[in-house]
Design an enzyme around this catalytic site. Structure first.
Site, PDB file in Angstrom:
ATOM      1  N   CYS A  26     -28.701  16.127   6.923  1.00 40.31           N
ATOM      2  CA  CYS A  26     -28.605  17.682   6.298  1.00 40.31           C
ATOM      3  C   CYS A  26     -29.538  17.814   5.786  1.00 40.31           C
ATOM      4  O   CYS A  26     -30.400  17.007   5.617  1.00 40.31           O
ATOM      5  CB  CYS A  26     -26.954  17.114   4.984  1.00 40.31           C
ATOM      6  SG  CYS A  26     -26.207  16.491   5.532  1.00 40.31           S
ATOM      7  N   ARG A  70     -31.203  19.680  12.077  1.00 34.93           N
ATOM      8  CA  ARG A  70     -31.045  18.697  10.064  1.00 34.93           C
ATOM      9  C   ARG A  70     -29.734  18.328  10.318  1.00 34.93           C
ATOM     10  O   ARG A  70     -28.902  17.729   9.505  1.00 34.93           O
ATOM     11  CB  ARG A  70     -31.650  18.367   9.073  1.00 34.93           C
ATOM     12  CG  ARG A  70     -33.472  18.729   8.981  1.00 34.93           C
ATOM     13  CD  ARG A  70     -33.743  18.658   7.521  1.00 34.93           C
ATOM     14  NE  ARG A  70     -32.922  17.109   6.804  1.00 34.93           N
ATOM     15  CZ  ARG A  70     -33.934  16.243   6.964  1.00 34.93           C
ATOM     16  NH1 ARG A  70     -34.594  15.954   7.807  1.00 34.93           N
ATOM     17  NH2 ARG A  70     -32.974  14.863   6.760  1.00 34.93           N
ATOM     18  N   GLU A  97     -29.482  -0.065  29.890  1.00 34.80           N
ATOM     19  CA  GLU A  97     -30.197   1.339  28.694  1.00 34.80           C
ATOM     20  C   GLU A  97     -31.062   1.289  28.869  1.00 34.80           C
ATOM     21  O   GLU A  97     -32.118   2.884  28.941  1.00 34.80           O
ATOM     22  CB  GLU A  97     -29.272   1.010  26.826  1.00 34.80           C
ATOM     23  CG  GLU A  97     -30.189   1.922  26.229  1.00 34.80           C
ATOM     24  CD  GLU A  97     -29.557   2.959  26.184  1.00 34.80           C
ATOM     25  OE1 GLU A  97     -28.703   3.912  27.338  1.00 34.80           O
ATOM     26  OE2 GLU A  97     -29.683   4.480  26.042  1.00 34.80           O
ATOM     27  N   ASN A 150     -28.578  15.547   0.583  1.00 37.07           N
ATOM     28  CA  ASN A 150     -28.989  14.945   1.852  1.00 37.07           C
ATOM     29  C   ASN A 150     -28.847  13.209   1.136  1.00 37.07           C
ATOM     30  O   ASN A 150     -29.510  12.701   0.745  1.00 37.07           O
ATOM     31  CB  ASN A 150     -30.333  15.515   1.983  1.00 37.07           C
ATOM     32  CG  ASN A 150     -30.330  15.193   3.529  1.00 37.07           C
ATOM     33  OD1 ASN A 150     -29.360  13.864   4.124  1.00 37.07           O
ATOM     34  ND2 ASN A 150     -31.633  14.503   4.247  1.00 37.07           N
ATOM     35  N   GLY A 151     -27.503  12.374   1.968  1.00 40.50           N
ATOM     36  CA  GLY A 151     -28.102  10.948   2.139  1.00 40.50           C
ATOM     37  C   GLY A 151     -26.807  10.743   1.969  1.00 40.50           C
ATOM     38  O   GLY A 151     -25.886  11.306   2.332  1.00 40.50           O
ATOM     39  N   GLU A 204     -32.912   9.070  33.988  1.00 45.31           N
ATOM     40  CA  GLU A 204     -32.461  10.042  33.637  1.00 45.31           C
ATOM     41  C   GLU A 204     -33.356  10.795  33.325  1.00 45.31           C
ATOM     42  O   GLU A 204     -33.852  12.283  33.375  1.00 45.31           O
ATOM     43  CB  GLU A 204     -31.425  10.611  32.378  1.00 45.31           C
ATOM     44  CG  GLU A 204     -31.831   9.981  30.800  1.00 45.31           C
ATOM     45  CD  GLU A 204     -30.406  10.341  29.636  1.00 45.31           C
ATOM     46  OE1 GLU A 204     -29.359  10.203  30.434  1.00 45.31           O
ATOM     47  OE2 GLU A 204     -30.682   8.885  28.968  1.00 45.31           O
ATOM     48  N   HIS A 246     -28.308 -12.320  44.246  1.00 48.12           N
ATOM     49  CA  HIS A 246     -26.781 -12.223  45.172  1.00 48.12           C
ATOM     50  C   HIS A 246     -27.551 -10.779  46.060  1.00 48.12           C
ATOM     51  O   HIS A 246     -26.486 -10.409  45.735  1.00 48.12           O
ATOM     52  CB  HIS A 246     -26.246 -12.525  43.990  1.00 48.12           C
ATOM     53  CG  HIS A 246     -26.056 -13.945  43.292  1.00 48.12           C
ATOM     54  ND1 HIS A 246     -25.416 -14.861  44.053  1.00 48.12           N
ATOM     55  CD2 HIS A 246     -26.122 -13.885  42.316  1.00 48.12           C
ATOM     56  CE1 HIS A 246     -24.916 -15.661  43.795  1.00 48.12           C
ATOM     57  NE2 HIS A 246     -26.035 -15.480  41.985  1.00 48.12           N
ATOM     58  N   LYS A 285     -32.034   4.977  30.213  1.00 45.65           N
ATOM     59  CA  LYS A 285     -33.001   5.870  30.043  1.00 45.65           C
ATOM     60  C   LYS A 285     -34.167   6.359  30.901  1.00 45.65           C
ATOM     61  O   LYS A 285     -34.031   7.678  31.164  1.00 45.65           O
ATOM     62  CB  LYS A 285     -34.242   5.598  28.598  1.00 45.65           C
ATOM     63  CG  LYS A 285     -33.051   5.280  27.463  1.00 45.65           C
ATOM     64  CD  LYS A 285     -33.247   6.599  26.802  1.00 45.65           C
ATOM     65  CE  LYS A 285     -31.362   6.587  27.264  1.00 45.65           C
ATOM     66  NZ  LYS A 285     -30.479   6.858  26.723  1.00 45.65           N
ATOM     67  N   TRP A 309     -24.628  18.642   7.694  1.00 40.71           N
ATOM     68  CA  TRP A 309     -24.292  17.215   9.209  1.00 40.71           C
ATOM     69  C   TRP A 309     -22.700  16.530   8.227  1.00 40.71           C
ATOM     70  O   TRP A 309     -23.652  15.170   7.733  1.00 40.71           O
ATOM     71  CB  TRP A 309     -25.376  17.158   9.564  1.00 40.71           C
ATOM     72  CG  TRP A 309     -25.039  16.001  10.564  1.00 40.71           C
ATOM     73  CD1 TRP A 309     -24.271  14.621  10.917  1.00 40.71           C
ATOM     74  CD2 TRP A 309     -24.996  16.338  12.194  1.00 40.71           C
ATOM     75  NE1 TRP A 309     -24.724  14.115  11.950  1.00 40.71           N
ATOM     76  CE2 TRP A 309     -24.072  15.051  12.700  1.00 40.71           C
ATOM     77  CE3 TRP A 309     -24.689  17.625  12.789  1.00 40.71           C
ATOM     78  CZ2 TRP A 309     -24.568  14.859  14.427  1.00 40.71           C
ATOM     79  CZ3 TRP A 309     -24.534  17.500  14.194  1.00 40.71           C
ATOM     80  CH2 TRP A 309     -24.378  16.348  15.454  1.00 40.71           C
ATOM     81  N   LYS A 336     -25.866  17.671  26.721  1.00 46.58           N
ATOM     82  CA  LYS A 336     -26.170  16.398  25.621  1.00 46.58           C
ATOM     83  C   LYS A 336     -24.483  15.976  26.035  1.00 46.58           C
ATOM     84  O   LYS A 336     -24.212  14.738  25.718  1.00 46.58           O
ATOM     85  CB  LYS A 336     -26.278  17.548  24.456  1.00 46.58           C
ATOM     86  CG  LYS A 336     -26.409  15.912  23.031  1.00 46.58           C
ATOM     87  CD  LYS A 336     -28.259  15.550  23.510  1.00 46.58           C
ATOM     88  CE  LYS A 336     -27.595  14.613  21.946  1.00 46.58           C
ATOM     89  NZ  LYS A 336     -28.735  13.062  22.770  1.00 46.58           N
TER      90      LYS A 336
HETATM   91  C1  F6R Z   1     -27.881   8.825  27.911  1.00 51.68           C
HETATM   92  C2  F6R Z   1     -26.615  10.067  27.482  1.00 51.68           C
HETATM   93  C3  F6R Z   1     -25.692   9.701  28.229  1.00 51.68           C
HETATM   94  C4  F6R Z   1     -24.659   9.647  26.732  1.00 51.68           C
HETATM   95  C5  F6R Z   1     -23.068   9.918  26.933  1.00 51.68           C
HETATM   96  C6  F6R Z   1     -21.996   9.576  26.336  1.00 51.68           C
HETATM   97  O1  F6R Z   1     -29.120   9.180  27.351  1.00 51.68           O
HETATM   98  O2  F6R Z   1     -27.658  10.504  26.360  1.00 51.68           O
HETATM   99  O3  F6R Z   1     -24.636   9.304  28.802  1.00 51.68           O
HETATM  100  O4  F6R Z   1     -24.696   8.611  25.829  1.00 51.68           O
HETATM  101  O5  F6R Z   1     -22.552  11.332  27.508  1.00 51.68           O
HETATM  102  O6  F6R Z   1     -22.476  10.982  25.360  1.00 51.68           O
HETATM  103  P1  F6R Z   1     -21.329  11.140  23.578  1.00 51.68           P
HETATM  104  O7  F6R Z   1     -21.741   9.315  23.422  1.00 51.68           O
HETATM  105  O8  F6R Z   1     -21.086  12.235  23.138  1.00 51.68           O
HETATM  106  O9  F6R Z   1     -20.009  10.830  24.501  1.00 51.68           O
END
Ligand code: F6R
Length: 606
Positions: free
Chosen positions: A2, A28, A478, A101-102, A485, A501, A482, A75, A601
């Protein structure tokens, strides 16, 4: 995460200035907002759920005709976003207002104790206990500052606090422990806030507050004391030469880089989840006949690592499924004995939500993990836990992964304890390992320059491959996500054993293959995989334990992690170099890692 702010002015009106500070702290948190000041001997609080601008147009929170005031942008971690749960919080008599905050870990015990002595609570937050505790100590202490000091000594957890009181209307008292809080000083007034950008347009004269210190701010004075014994500390201000935009990223070039570096702190917050919620989840999981983990993207990779832990630590079989595939593949199996554990940073991902809704309609119990308390996922869940990693501004998830795998590991350990699947010594070793993870990640961050150099050297390659075994298949996937994307490279990731394989035919001279290879039970097998790749001309980039002697001899580039990380906890640390690698390759290519093309996002479409 927050944002808090407190301002004591010599003249003028504090309300609009707090409002501007909160706008600059909105990164934040932004699910609710509020301000408070002492006006005509009474505490006036204006607060509500919603973004700052929305609440401002509804309530005019910036209209607070006073010289001293506090504000908060929230938040949610404890209690969904609502007007009651928004800060500032007050005591029963309206003599104290607090912003926090915390996470206060012992708030349940404190709340119970205060309720037993007649205090009435208005919210479901952990923060409100602070206002009531101070009210309680004001009965015996003459000075506001002494009552705050006594109250703070009762708190366990992390906190940046700012308090005002009708008993000392010219003062703001702020306290810090493991949550950020900085002070600013100028000729026209004094400031405290979660971050420097909040008050940067007013002053660049900064004073740092350390953990377990408290500051009393008035319009013309800041005095700092130790919480423990009240002893005064003299600390001179220093100046910063930032502009607001770079200050919001605290000097980092991108939010993603800032968020990679934030991971030790965000992980500390993630770990602080109250054990009662873990136990509740473990209880539900223990009764289930079928367990599915459903998620997308990074959250799905966290669930892959968790599936390994459920099997190997709790001796429970779970099925991790990409959310969009869940109903087509498993609808026939869902019944009231099914538990679906859905993981979503945003809590709003359409694929995850429709899988959850379909499972609910078929009678399944829904458990949720999300970074957004109050999101649709948390509202659809029978029990939910916050991953508590704070707003993630970079589109690519970074601190999300480390928080989610760690929260999931804690759930697995709670289940393992219930099922007596591990010896007490094993459980305790893993629990203390989790407590140490933030420090191991801090040490891993020191590998940034090594990874940057590797990114420079290999950044022009047309593709990369990521290989791992066991729990670190998830880490490899993962790491690959990264890179692709952010850099738009057609990268590949596989379980290392599966690579022969088919995929191995792609390998030619100079092809970079990244091995995620801690010294766990898969080590000798992965050495074989390294040799297979090397024999075909691959460039080997290995991420290994600090004392690994074998894999480095076969590698072209080596990234060593700090000693002592248990294999079960390795994904949270081993992902960090892969986050840096993706970031620096994207930057080298001239792409903006905060806004990769075609991505959002929160993916709210099917
Ligand atoms: C990868 C990324 C996306 C999300 C995916 C799920 O860097 O940001 O692959 O992980 O869209 O999003 P959430 O976790 O919000 O359901």
């Amino acid at each position: 995460m927050c944002g808090i702010a407190g301002i004591a002015l010599k003249s003028g009106e504090v309300g609009p200035i707090i409002y501007e500070c909160l706008k600059r702290l909105e990164y934040r948190g932004y699910d609710s907002v509020g301000e408070a000041a002492v006006i005509n001997g009474k505490i006036v609080v204006k607060k509500d759920k919603g973004k700052i601008d929305e609440v401002e147009s509804k309530l005019k929170i910036s209209s607070l005709p006073a010289l001293v005031g506090i504000g908060h942008t929230r938040w949610a971690t404890h209690g969904a976003p609502s007007a009651e749960n928004a800060h500032p919080h007050t005591d029963c008599k309206g003599t104290v207002a607090v912003v926090h905050n915390g996470i206060i870990e012992n708030f349940m015990q404190l709340r119970q104790e205060l309720e037993n002595t007649g205090h009435t609570f208005k919210s479901r937050t952990d923060s409100e206990v602070v206002a009531h505790l101070v009210e309680e100590y004001l009965k015996t202490e003459n000075e506001f500052v002494d009552a705050v000091r006594k109250a703070v000594k009762r708190l366990i957890g992390a906190y940046a606090l700012a308090l005002i009181s009708t008993t000392a209307p010219e003062q703001i008292i702020c306290v810090r422990k493991e949550s950020p809080l900085v002070l600013g000083t100028s000729k026209t007034g004094n400031y405290c806030a979660s971050d420097i950008p909040a008050f940067l347009p007013m002053t660049n004269q900064i004073i740092l507050l350390e953990d377990d210190e408290l500051a009393v701010l008035t319009a013309d004075r800041i005095s700092i004391r130790r919480v423990d014994d009240g002893e005064l500390i003299v600390r001179e201000p220093f100046s910063v030469n930032w502009n607001v935009e770079t200050a919001v990223k605290t000097g980092y070039a991108h939010f993603m880089l800032k968020e990679i570096h934030e991971q030790p702190a965000s992980l500390r917050d993630a770990i602080r989840t109250h054990p009662i919620y873990m136990d509740l989840m473990a209880l539900t999981l223990n009764k289930a006949k079928k367990i599915f983990l459903i998620a997308c993207g990074t959250s799905y990779h966290a669930s892959l690592a968790a599936a390994y832990l459920f099997a190997n630590l709790a001796r429970v079989q779970v099925t991790p499924v990409v959310a969009s595939e869940f109903i087509d593949n498993y609808a026939a199996l869902i019944d009231p004995d099914t538990v679906v554990l859905a993981i979503s940073q945003s809590g709003e991902t359409a694929d995850t939500l429709s899988a959850v809704r379909s499972a609910r309609d078929r009678g399944a119990t829904i458990l949720g993990i999300s970074n957004s308390i109050g999101s649709t996922l948390t509202r659809l869940s029978d029990v939910y836990i916050g991953q508590n990693s704070g707003p993630e501004m970079g589109v690519a998830a970074t601190k999300t992964f480390t928080a989610q795998v760690t929260v999931l590991t804690k759930i697995v350990l709670a289940l393992a304890r219930k099922r007596q699947a591990l010896r007490t010594t094993e459980l305790e070793a893993l629990e203390s390992g989790i407590a140490q993870l933030p420090d191991w990640i801090s040490e891993t961050l020191l590998q940034e320059e090594t990874v940057k150099r590797i990114a420079e050297k290999y950044g022009e390659n047309a593709s990369f491959c990521y290989l791992g075994r066991g729990i670190n298949v998830a880490t490899a996937l993962e790491g690959r996500l990264k890179l692709l994307e952010l850099s738009y490279l057609p990268a590949i990731a596989y379980p290392a054993g599966e690579s022969k394989h088919g995929f191995i035919s792609v390998i030619e001279d100079g092809y970079p293959v990244v091995f995620v290879a801690p010294k766990d039970e898969t080590h000798s097998k992965i050495i074989g995989n390294v040799m297979e790749m090397k024999a075909r001309g691959a460039k080997i980039i290995s991420i290994v334990d600090w004392d690994d002697e074998e894999i480095p001899k076969l590698s072209d580039e080596v990234i060593r992690l700090p000693p002592g990380i248990p294999a079960a906890l390795s994904p949270a640390a081993y992902i960090v170099p892969l986050q840096f690698l993706a970031y620096y390759i994207a930057v080298r290519k001239g792409y903006d890692p905060d806004f990769p093309r075609n991505l959002a996002k929160s993916v709210t479409v099917h």
